[in-house]
Design a protein around this motif. Sequence first.
Motif, mmCIF file in Angstrom:
data_model
loop_
_atom_site.group_PDB
_atom_site.id
_atom_site.type_symbol
_atom_site.label_atom_id
_atom_site.label_comp_id
_atom_site.label_asym_id
_atom_site.label_seq_id
_atom_site.Cartn_x
_atom_site.Cartn_y
_atom_site.Cartn_z
ATOM 1 N N GLY A 72 0.815 -1.215 0.000
ATOM 2 C CA GLY A 72 0.000 0.000 0.000
ATOM 3 C C GLY A 72 0.841 1.254 0.000
ATOM 4 O O GLY A 72 2.058 1.212 0.191
ATOM 5 N N GLN A 73 0.172 2.370 -0.231
ATOM 6 C CA GLN A 73 0.841 3.660 -0.267
ATOM 7 C C GLN A 73 0.275 4.594 0.794
ATOM 8 O O GLN A 73 -0.897 4.483 1.180
ATOM 9 C CB GLN A 73 0.690 4.313 -1.644
ATOM 10 N N SER A 74 1.118 5.507 1.245
ATOM 11 C CA SER A 74 0.708 6.557 2.166
ATOM 12 C C SER A 74 1.115 7.885 1.541
ATOM 13 O O SER A 74 2.258 8.045 1.112
ATOM 14 C CB SER A 74 1.381 6.382 3.527
ATOM 15 N N SER A 75 0.176 8.814 1.494
ATOM 16 C CA SER A 75 0.485 10.116 0.914
ATOM 17 C C SER A 75 0.064 11.225 1.864
ATOM 18 O O SER A 75 -0.854 11.061 2.683
ATOM 19 C CB SER A 75 -0.219 10.295 -0.440
ATOM 20 N N PHE A 76 0.758 12.340 1.759
ATOM 21 C CA PHE A 76 0.381 13.528 2.526
ATOM 22 C C PHE A 76 0.746 14.734 1.680
ATOM 23 O O PHE A 76 1.871 14.843 1.182
ATOM 24 C CB PHE A 76 1.113 13.578 3.868
ATOM 25 N N SER A 77 -0.227 15.622 1.474
ATOM 26 C CA SER A 77 -0.038 16.757 0.573
ATOM 27 C C SER A 77 -0.010 18.065 1.345
ATOM 28 O O SER A 77 -0.374 18.128 2.529
ATOM 29 C CB SER A 77 -1.163 16.798 -0.459
ATOM 30 N N ILE A 78 0.379 19.115 0.650
ATOM 31 C CA ILE A 78 0.397 20.438 1.265
ATOM 32 C C ILE A 78 -1.018 20.866 1.628
ATOM 33 O O ILE A 78 -1.240 21.589 2.608
ATOM 34 C CB ILE A 78 1.071 21.465 0.332
ATOM 35 N N GLU A 79 -2.008 20.381 0.872
ATOM 36 C CA GLU A 79 -3.403 20.677 1.191
ATOM 37 C C GLU A 79 -3.822 19.987 2.479
ATOM 38 O O GLU A 79 -4.559 20.557 3.292
ATOM 39 C CB GLU A 79 -4.316 20.257 0.025
ATOM 40 N N ASP A 80 -3.360 18.751 2.674
ATOM 41 C CA ASP A 80 -3.626 18.057 3.935
ATOM 42 C C ASP A 80 -3.043 18.851 5.103
ATOM 43 O O ASP A 80 -3.666 18.981 6.163
ATOM 44 C CB ASP A 80 -3.009 16.653 3.925
ATOM 45 N N ALA A 81 -1.822 19.351 4.902
ATOM 46 C CA ALA A 81 -1.155 20.107 5.960
ATOM 47 C C ALA A 81 -1.922 21.378 6.299
ATOM 48 O O ALA A 81 -2.059 21.743 7.472
ATOM 49 C CB ALA A 81 0.278 20.439 5.535
ATOM 50 N N LYS A 82 -2.451 22.053 5.273
ATOM 51 C CA LYS A 82 -3.218 23.272 5.512
ATOM 52 C C LYS A 82 -4.503 22.962 6.267
ATOM 53 O O LYS A 82 -4.898 23.703 7.175
ATOM 54 C CB LYS A 82 -3.535 23.953 4.177
ATOM 55 N N LYS A 83 -5.155 21.857 5.913
ATOM 56 C CA LYS A 83 -6.380 21.466 6.617
ATOM 57 C C LYS A 83 -6.091 21.148 8.086
ATOM 58 O O LYS A 83 -6.936 21.354 8.953
ATOM 59 C CB LYS A 83 -7.001 20.252 5.935
ATOM 60 N N ALA A 84 -4.884 20.631 8.339
ATOM 61 C CA ALA A 84 -4.510 20.276 9.706
ATOM 62 C C ALA A 84 -4.053 21.488 10.507
ATOM 63 O O ALA A 84 -3.732 21.366 11.682
ATOM 64 C CB ALA A 84 -3.398 19.230 9.681
ATOM 65 N N GLY A 85 -4.008 22.655 9.878
ATOM 66 C CA GLY A 85 -3.592 23.854 10.591
ATOM 67 C C GLY A 85 -2.105 23.926 10.845
ATOM 68 O O GLY A 85 -1.660 24.590 11.785
ATOM 69 N N THR A 86 -1.312 23.251 10.013
ATOM 70 C CA THR A 86 0.135 23.233 10.208
ATOM 71 C C THR A 86 0.721 24.616 9.957
ATOM 72 O O THR A 86 0.420 25.262 8.959
ATOM 73 C CB THR A 86 0.794 22.215 9.259
ATOM 74 N N LYS A 87 1.575 25.056 10.877
ATOM 75 C CA LYS A 87 2.220 26.361 10.757
ATOM 76 C C LYS A 87 3.547 26.238 10.004
ATOM 77 O O LYS A 87 4.109 25.159 9.875
ATOM 78 C CB LYS A 87 2.480 26.949 12.147
ATOM 79 N N ASN A 88 4.032 27.391 9.543
ATOM 80 C CA ASN A 88 5.368 27.476 8.941
ATOM 81 C C ASN A 88 5.564 26.491 7.788
ATOM 82 O O ASN A 88 6.591 25.816 7.704
ATOM 83 C CB ASN A 88 6.452 27.250 10.004
ATOM 84 N N LEU A 89 4.573 26.403 6.905
ATOM 85 C CA LEU A 89 4.664 25.461 5.792
ATOM 86 C C LEU A 89 5.795 25.796 4.826
ATOM 87 O O LEU A 89 6.265 24.932 4.095
ATOM 88 C CB LEU A 89 3.337 25.432 5.024
#
Length: 204
Positions: free
Chosen positions: A90-107
Amino acid sequence: SIGETFYKSGMFSDIKSAQQAVVKIMAGAEMGISPFQAMSGIHIIQGKPTIGAGLMASRVKASGKYNYKVIEMTDANCIIEFYEGGTPIGQSSFSIEDAKKAGTKNLERFPRNMLFARAMSNGVRWYCPDIYEGPVYVPEEMEAVTEDIQHTEVKKQLNDDQWNRMIKSINEGKRDLITWAESNLIMTEEQKAELSNLQNDFVL
């Protein structure tokens, strides 16, 4: 004691007492990590052990059972494929959009590193949770805790193969995966019922 030795060495600026050093070392021991690796790569945040993505990735490759390959790693997306015995699972992915939805700072700071860390952490929990005694996190997942910002968890939905592998791991004794699934997954009513039944079985 070993905790006092590490504390007095002055090499670990985040350690303020020998007791804190001992907690790190004990957390590492439960995950099969050596004392020095634990002191360097584990951080305890709100009672949860967080592990650097590099240390987590090295455990996958050193397991002798699992492996991974980075399929894509850009400033916008990271995709990691996981293998068991040389077979893709299987694969695992994480995008910049996911990070923005998670409220990640300092992207804008090291986005590739952040995306790799999140994709690796999710992939380990989905495909090879048995390399640790329970769910583990990378520091990037706890950013909202340390920075005291509003945080919305990005939930994932597992495919049938991922779900069945997780259930197998729970049946093999990885009870902490039940709590992790309840907090981090989008589940059908049937899946929720299956988890509830497993939880009741453990209680009985």
